[in-house]
Design an enzyme around this catalytic site. Structure first.
Site, PDB file in Angstrom:
ATOM      1  N   LYS A  62      20.036  23.725   4.888  1.00 19.51           N
ATOM      2  CA  LYS A  62      21.016  23.897   3.820  1.00 19.51           C
ATOM      3  C   LYS A  62      21.405  25.361   3.620  1.00 19.51           C
ATOM      4  O   LYS A  62      22.465  25.652   3.079  1.00 19.51           O
ATOM      5  CB  LYS A  62      20.495  23.272   2.534  1.00 19.51           C
ATOM      6  CG  LYS A  62      20.428  21.748   2.664  1.00 19.51           C
ATOM      7  CD  LYS A  62      20.025  21.061   1.384  1.00 19.51           C
ATOM      8  CE  LYS A  62      20.148  19.552   1.500  1.00 19.51           C
ATOM      9  NZ  LYS A  62      19.119  18.940   2.365  1.00 19.51           N
TER      10      LYS A  62
HETATM   11  C1  LIG Z   1      19.197  17.712   2.985  1.00 15.81           C
HETATM   12  C2  LIG Z   1      18.264  17.441   4.078  1.00 15.81           C
HETATM   13  C3  LIG Z   1      18.486  16.391   5.000  1.00 15.81           C
HETATM   14  C4  LIG Z   1      19.647  15.444   4.873  1.00 15.81           C
HETATM   15  O1  LIG Z   1      20.889  16.065   5.114  1.00 15.81           O
HETATM   16  P1  LIG Z   1      22.239  15.314   4.668  1.00 15.81           P
HETATM   17  O2  LIG Z   1      23.330  16.296   4.894  1.00 15.81           O
HETATM   18  O3  LIG Z   1      22.060  14.990   3.215  1.00 15.81           O
HETATM   19  O4  LIG Z   1      22.373  14.107   5.515  1.00 15.81           O
HETATM   20  C5  LIG Z   1      17.592  16.244   6.046  1.00 15.81           C
HETATM   21  N1  LIG Z   1      16.516  17.046   6.179  1.00 15.81           N
HETATM   22  C6  LIG Z   1      16.265  18.063   5.315  1.00 15.81           C
HETATM   23  C7  LIG Z   1      15.057  18.883   5.517  1.00 15.81           C
HETATM   24  C8  LIG Z   1      17.125  18.295   4.243  1.00 15.81           C
HETATM   25  O5  LIG Z   1      16.864  19.299   3.397  1.00 15.81           O
END
Ligand SMILES: *Cc1c(COP(=O)(O)O)cnc(C)c1O
Length: 465
Positions: A112
């Site tokens: 993220k």
């Molecule tokens: C947010 C997140 C996901 C999922 O990603 P999306 O974009 O919501 O599909 C998967 N793994 C981790 C570690 C995350 O922080």
């Protein structure tokens, strides 16, 4: 470039307008009115670019005339300046023609950061230009909150309110948020679960009259277009490292809200030769049931060892369905109504369209722990639970051995020490140096009741006018 709602309402908006808000007024998500397309020759011309240079090429058409080229380059350079790996997103080989794309070298150790570091600088830039201030409000089950806080803590133009479920996030996740003592960062531990947090945020977005005049709420979850856009870049990056665009590649993506993998779909639409996109889910497998059996029934949410994928309705799936239904907003509005009532069924034509590129796989906690152990034994490579679910999907769904299969590694294993130990790892997966003293840092957060009036008054008292 203009942006339209997936439910067909309202007038087209500019890039900055959609970044500075949340959902469209009709409840839909914003998407570009057309997807930019690059020829194989143009993409081949990007071989050898740095990550930041590539990010500029991929993102520039989406920002269009809203942001001058030199400003966009500066925003990108700043966004990736505190990643701790020179490649920004390194590839690691885990098997024959099998790769892991490490997306956890940013400040909060999850993918993220790629979008939220950029979004923080972008918001500051756009708000400064307009001489405006904004209020960020978001709900988090763990990773989004800390990445958003890291991305925006230095912004002079935003005040942030991040809600997490009181005593229901991991210690590392909580500390990553609550030890940021910047004056514009406010952590709210809501007495409730993640759904309560999310519903509270939705309610506040729907009626913002509690805010001072000239302030509006900005969303930092993956409904915000800028987040999706920034994530497209690493699909191009990985493919270019492995012989693309001359050679096709495939991706397996641990999926929750469908934001990350939707960016992969956009990369394909933009001209990147992608053979397969594999949706990896945990026990909360609604997307797997939908793709494999046209079964999109809402079931009770289960808590898993991969908590960032514990999501029932994936918001960004709507963006994919918008295309699969020929960009017919009225049909999407009806379909989303059905999803909300607990049972959505796709048309045969839409399902076939989606299956051209997408397949899906489910991996529960037991299998996930096994694969962490197996890969560690095979190659000494330690994966976090989300990445392990991705790799299990990659190994089960890959169509052939010729096309490189790339699993997105979405978090650093040290973020999830309990799962790692349960997988049989002896010792403690180590936090990187910059976070080693996390447990000794002072914390600040407020515990609030799950009560809208209480939350609104907390916010309005703290928004500096
Ligand atoms: C947010 C997140 C996901 C999922 O990603 P999306 O974009 O919501 O599909 C998967 N793994 C981790 C570690 C995350 O922080």
């Amino acid at each position: 470039m203009r942006y339209i709602s997936t439910r067909g309402g309202g007038s087209p908006k500019t890039f900055e307008q959609v970044v500075l808000t949340g959902l469209a007024p009709d409840g839909g998500l914003y998407v570009p009115n057309e997807i930019p397309h690059f020829s194989a020759t143009a993409i081949a011309g990007w071989q050898g670019l740095s990550y930041q240079e590539l990010a500029f090429e991929v993102m520039q058409p989406y920002a269009g005339d809203c942001i001058p080229e030199e400003s966009l380059r500066a925003l990108i350079d700043r966004a990736y300046s505190n990643f701790r790996h020179a490649s920004i997103a390194p590839l690691v080989q885990t098997g024959s023609n099998e790769w892991v794309l490490e997306l956890f070298h940013g400040p909060t150790l999850a993918f993220k950061d790629f979008a939220l570091q950029f979004l923080g600088h972008l918001l500051d830039y756009s708000l400064a230009k307009r001489d405006q201030k904004a209020v960020i409000m978001g709900a988090t089950s763990g990773d989004t909150g800390s990445a958003a806080i890291e991305g925006c803590r230095r912004s002079k133009h935003v005040e942030m309110f991040i809600l997490h479920p009181h005593q229901r996030v991991s210690d590392v996740q909580r500390l990553q948020m609550t030890t940021v003592l910047a004056g514009n960062v406010h952590n709210i531990a809501l007495k409730g679960n993640f759904d309560d947090c999310q519903n509270m945020v939705k309610a506040c977005f729907s009626d913002q009259s509690f805010l001072p005049e000239n302030r509006q709420l900005v969303a930092v979850n993956s409904i915000n277009w800028a987040r999706i856009m920034a994530q497209i870049v690493y699909y191009f990056w990985a493919a270019l490292q492995l012989g693309g665009p001359q050679r096709k590649v495939s991706f397996a993506v641990p999926t929750g809200n469908f934001g990350d993998i939707f960016a992969g779909y956009l990369a394909a639409k933009m001209g990147l030769p992608i053979e397969q996109l594999v949706i990896a889910t945990n026990q909360n497998d609604i997307l797997h049931r939908c793709i494999s059996a046209n079964d999109h029934r809402t079931l009770p949410l289960v808590q898993s060892l991969a908590p960032s994928m514990d999501i029932m309705i994936s918001s960004n799936f709507e963006r994919l369905l918008f295309d699969a239904y020929g960009r017919d907003g009225a049909q999407i509005a009806a379909l989303m109504g059905a999803a909300k009532r607990g049972h959505m069924q796709l048309s045969e034509a839409a399902l076939q369209e989606v299956r051209q590129l997408f397949s899906s796989h489910r991996c529960d906690d037991t299998k996930m722990l096994k694969i962490i152990d197996q890969v560690y034994t095979e190659s000494g490579y330690l994966m976090d639970p989300h990445t392990a679910i991705g790799l299990d999907a990659a190994r089960n769904r890959r169509a052939n051995g010729v096309t490189p299969m790339i699993t997105l590694a979405t978090a650093h294993p040290a973020k999830f020490p309990d799962a790692i130990k349960r997988a049989g790892y002896v010792g403690e997966p180590e936090l990187p140096v910059h976070m080693a003293n996390l447990f000794e840092r002072p914390e600040r957060f407020d515990v609030l009741d799950n009560d809208r009036a209480a939350v609104e008054s907390f916010i309005s008292q703290r928004v500096v006018t």
